[in-house]
Design a protein around this motif. Structure first.
Motif, mmCIF file in Angstrom:
data_model
loop_
_atom_site.group_PDB
_atom_site.id
_atom_site.type_symbol
_atom_site.label_atom_id
_atom_site.label_comp_id
_atom_site.label_asym_id
_atom_site.label_seq_id
_atom_site.Cartn_x
_atom_site.Cartn_y
_atom_site.Cartn_z
ATOM 1 N N MET A 67 0.840 -1.197 0.000
ATOM 2 C CA MET A 67 0.000 0.000 0.000
ATOM 3 C C MET A 67 0.875 1.248 0.000
ATOM 4 S SD MET A 67 -2.946 1.121 2.772
ATOM 5 C CE MET A 67 -1.854 1.748 4.047
ATOM 6 N N ARG A 68 0.395 2.241 -0.677
ATOM 7 C CA ARG A 68 1.048 3.547 -0.649
ATOM 8 C C ARG A 68 0.304 4.402 0.376
ATOM 9 N NH1 ARG A 68 4.671 6.104 -4.086
ATOM 10 N NH2 ARG A 68 4.455 8.363 -4.375
ATOM 11 N N LEU A 69 1.034 4.903 1.359
ATOM 12 C CA LEU A 69 0.436 5.658 2.468
ATOM 13 C C LEU A 69 0.953 7.089 2.426
ATOM 14 C CD1 LEU A 69 -1.259 5.684 5.081
ATOM 15 C CD2 LEU A 69 0.796 4.928 6.300
ATOM 16 N N ILE A 70 0.030 8.034 2.294
ATOM 17 C CA ILE A 70 0.368 9.455 2.196
ATOM 18 C C ILE A 70 -0.087 10.130 3.488
ATOM 19 C CG2 ILE A 70 0.027 11.583 0.879
ATOM 20 C CD1 ILE A 70 -0.756 9.742 -1.510
ATOM 21 N N LEU A 71 0.863 10.568 4.299
ATOM 22 C CA LEU A 71 0.565 11.241 5.556
ATOM 23 C C LEU A 71 0.726 12.745 5.362
ATOM 24 C CD1 LEU A 71 2.447 8.866 8.026
ATOM 25 C CD2 LEU A 71 0.030 8.806 7.353
ATOM 26 N N VAL A 72 -0.333 13.485 5.623
ATOM 27 C CA VAL A 72 -0.366 14.927 5.372
ATOM 28 C C VAL A 72 -0.601 15.660 6.688
ATOM 29 C CG1 VAL A 72 -1.463 16.794 4.068
ATOM 30 C CG2 VAL A 72 -1.414 14.457 3.123
ATOM 31 N N ARG A 73 0.260 16.597 7.000
ATOM 32 C CA ARG A 73 -0.018 17.444 8.153
ATOM 33 C C ARG A 73 -1.113 18.448 7.787
ATOM 34 N NH1 ARG A 73 3.471 22.217 11.123
ATOM 35 N NH2 ARG A 73 2.138 22.333 12.979
ATOM 36 N N HIS A 74 -1.955 18.771 8.739
ATOM 37 C CA HIS A 74 -3.052 19.727 8.537
ATOM 38 C C HIS A 74 -2.534 21.122 8.171
ATOM 39 C CE1 HIS A 74 -2.032 21.705 12.304
ATOM 40 N NE2 HIS A 74 -1.852 20.489 12.797
ATOM 41 N N ALA B 106 -7.356 -0.789 -0.393
ATOM 42 C CA ALA B 106 -7.013 0.397 -1.193
ATOM 43 C C ALA B 106 -5.524 0.395 -1.519
ATOM 44 C CB ALA B 106 -7.383 1.657 -0.434
ATOM 45 N N GLY B 107 -5.199 0.746 -2.742
ATOM 46 C CA GLY B 107 -3.798 0.779 -3.136
ATOM 47 C C GLY B 107 -3.065 2.001 -2.621
ATOM 48 N N THR B 108 -3.754 3.134 -2.565
ATOM 49 C CA THR B 108 -3.175 4.386 -2.074
ATOM 50 C C THR B 108 -4.157 5.036 -1.114
ATOM 51 O OG1 THR B 108 -1.940 4.738 -4.123
ATOM 52 C CG2 THR B 108 -2.261 6.644 -2.701
ATOM 53 N N VAL B 109 -3.667 5.339 0.076
ATOM 54 C CA VAL B 109 -4.495 5.938 1.116
ATOM 55 C C VAL B 109 -3.834 7.226 1.598
ATOM 56 C CG1 VAL B 109 -5.409 5.654 3.446
ATOM 57 C CG2 VAL B 109 -5.389 3.707 1.872
ATOM 58 N N VAL C 120 4.023 16.677 3.482
ATOM 59 C CA VAL C 120 3.607 15.318 3.133
ATOM 60 C C VAL C 120 4.757 14.338 3.314
ATOM 61 C CG1 VAL C 120 2.761 13.821 1.268
ATOM 62 C CG2 VAL C 120 1.905 16.175 1.474
ATOM 63 N N VAL C 121 4.456 13.199 3.938
ATOM 64 C CA VAL C 121 5.381 12.068 3.991
ATOM 65 C C VAL C 121 4.717 10.904 3.256
ATOM 66 C CG1 VAL C 121 6.556 10.387 5.469
ATOM 67 C CG2 VAL C 121 6.400 12.787 6.176
ATOM 68 N N VAL C 122 5.429 10.319 2.295
ATOM 69 C CA VAL C 122 4.893 9.206 1.519
ATOM 70 C C VAL C 122 5.660 7.938 1.875
ATOM 71 C CG1 VAL C 122 4.446 8.283 -0.784
ATOM 72 C CG2 VAL C 122 4.253 10.751 -0.374
ATOM 73 N N LEU C 123 4.916 6.880 2.208
ATOM 74 C CA LEU C 123 5.513 5.598 2.547
ATOM 75 C C LEU C 123 4.894 4.504 1.687
ATOM 76 C CD1 LEU C 123 4.586 7.104 5.548
ATOM 77 C CD2 LEU C 123 6.412 5.557 6.251
ATOM 78 N N GLU C 124 5.620 3.400 1.560
ATOM 79 C CA GLU C 124 5.083 2.213 0.906
ATOM 80 C C GLU C 124 5.369 1.002 1.775
ATOM 81 O OE1 GLU C 124 6.570 1.970 -3.078
ATOM 82 O OE2 GLU C 124 5.255 3.587 -3.795
ATOM 83 N N GLY C 125 4.444 0.054 1.784
ATOM 84 C CA GLY C 125 4.633 -1.160 2.561
ATOM 85 C C GLY C 125 3.317 -1.651 3.109
ATOM 86 N N SER C 126 3.399 -2.318 4.264
ATOM 87 C CA SER C 126 2.207 -2.853 4.914
ATOM 88 C C SER C 126 2.515 -3.098 6.380
ATOM 89 C CB SER C 126 1.793 -4.174 4.256
ATOM 90 O OG SER C 126 2.708 -5.206 4.599
ATOM 91 N N PRO C 127 1.483 -3.264 7.205
ATOM 92 C CA PRO C 127 1.736 -3.548 8.617
ATOM 93 C C PRO C 127 2.517 -4.841 8.836
ATOM 94 C CG PRO C 127 -0.510 -2.793 8.319
ATOM 95 C CD PRO C 127 0.049 -3.019 6.946
ATOM 96 N N THR C 128 2.358 -5.814 7.950
ATOM 97 C CA THR C 128 3.064 -7.089 8.114
ATOM 98 C C THR C 128 4.476 -7.060 7.550
ATOM 99 O OG1 THR C 128 1.996 -7.886 6.086
ATOM 100 C CG2 THR C 128 0.968 -8.468 8.192
ATOM 101 N N ASP C 129 4.671 -6.395 6.420
ATOM 102 C CA ASP C 129 5.978 -6.388 5.761
ATOM 103 C C ASP C 129 6.848 -5.214 6.179
ATOM 104 O OD1 ASP C 129 5.211 -8.656 4.383
ATOM 105 O OD2 ASP C 129 4.425 -7.511 2.677
ATOM 106 N N GLY C 130 6.274 -4.236 6.858
ATOM 107 C CA GLY C 130 7.018 -3.048 7.250
ATOM 108 C C GLY C 130 6.856 -1.926 6.243
#
Length: 215
Positions: free
Chosen positions: A1-8, A142-145, A180-190
C-alpha cells in the motif's frame, strides 16, 4: 500500500506557537485554508482511493477540498489525532516545559514507549492507536491511502515504523503545514519512506544513512 501522511493546514495555535492537542481543537487560519485548497493540485499525481482524517477540526477542514476533488468521503478516526500534550497543553512551544513534549515524542520513537507524557498517554498507547488506523486502511484493499494527521504524530510514527527513517532525521526535519510524507509497505511487511516534504528519502544501504533526504 502507498500511504500518504499529510499534516493539517495552519491554525491560530500554530501562529501563536502553543501546544494545542485537545479535541476538537481550532480551525484553520486564512493561510491554512489556502494550503488546504492547494492540496488537490499538490497530490494530483497520486491515485488516492481512501481518505482518513482525525477527530480534530483542522484535519477535516484541510481534507475537505481534496475530498471534494476526488469524490471521497473522509473516514474520521481518533487514532490519528495529535499526540496528547497532557499537562503541557497550551504552553508556549519554546518554553522549557514544552520542550518535554518533543523529547518525550522522540523517546517513544527511539523505543522508550513506556515513558508517559506528563498527564497524558504513553508511547505504547500512542503507537497502538495510530497503528490500528493504518492497519484498517491496509485491510481495506485500497492501493493508495491519504491520511490528514498531525506533525508530531506523523514524525513519531514514521520514525518508529519506517525502516529507513531514524529518530535524528525525524527530529531534525519538522513538517510544515500540509507537509507530506509518503511511505510504501504494509503492517506485516514493514514500511519504507519514499519522500519527506518533497525530498527523496534514501533507502537504508543505498548510498546513505537511514533517513537521509536527497534534495
Amino acid at each position: 500500500m502507498r500511504l500518504i501522511l499529510v499534516r493539517h493546514g495552519q491554525t491560530p495555535s500554530n501562529v501563536d506557537f502553543v501546544l494545542d492537542t485537545a479535541v476538537p481543537g481550532p480551525g484553520l487560519t486564512a493561510l491554512g485554508e489556502q494550503q488546504a485548497a492547494a492540496l488537490p493540485e499538490a497530490l494530483a499525481d497520486e491515485d488516492i482511493e481512501a481518505l482518513y482524517v482525525s477527530t480534530m477540526v483542522r484535519t477535516q477542514l484541510t481534507a475537505a477540498p481534496l475530498a471534494a476533488a476526488r469524490g471521497l468521503d473522509p473516514v474520521v478516526r481518533d487514532g490519528i489525532r495529535e499526540l496528547s500534550a497532557g499537562d503541557l497543553q497550551m504552553l508556549p512551544g519554546d518554553s522549557e516545559r514544552a520542550r518535554v513534549y518533543m523529547r518525550t515524542v522522540f523517546a517513544w520513537a527511539a523505543g522508550d514507549t513506556e515513558l508517559r507524557m506528563p498527564g497524558g498517554e504513553n508511547g505504547v498507547e500512542a503507537l497502538a492507536r495510530y497503528d490500528a488506523v493504518v492497519a484498517e486502511a491496509a485491510a481495506s484493499g485500497a492501493g493508495t491511502v491519504a491520511m490528514v494527521s498531525h506533525g508530531a504524530a506523523i514524525r513519531m510514527w514514521t520514525a518508529s515504523r519506517a525502516d529507513n527513517v531514524d529518530v535524528p532525521f525525524a527530529a531534525a526535519h519538522p513538517l510544515d503545514n500540509t507537509g507530506v510524507v509518503v511511505l510504501e509497505g504494509s503492517p506485516t511487511d514493514g514500511w519504507k519512506a519514499i519522500s519527506w516534504a518533497g525530498a527523496v528519502v534514501t533507502p537504508a544501504g543505498e548510498g546513505g544513512p537511514a533517513g537521509q533526504a536527497l534534495d
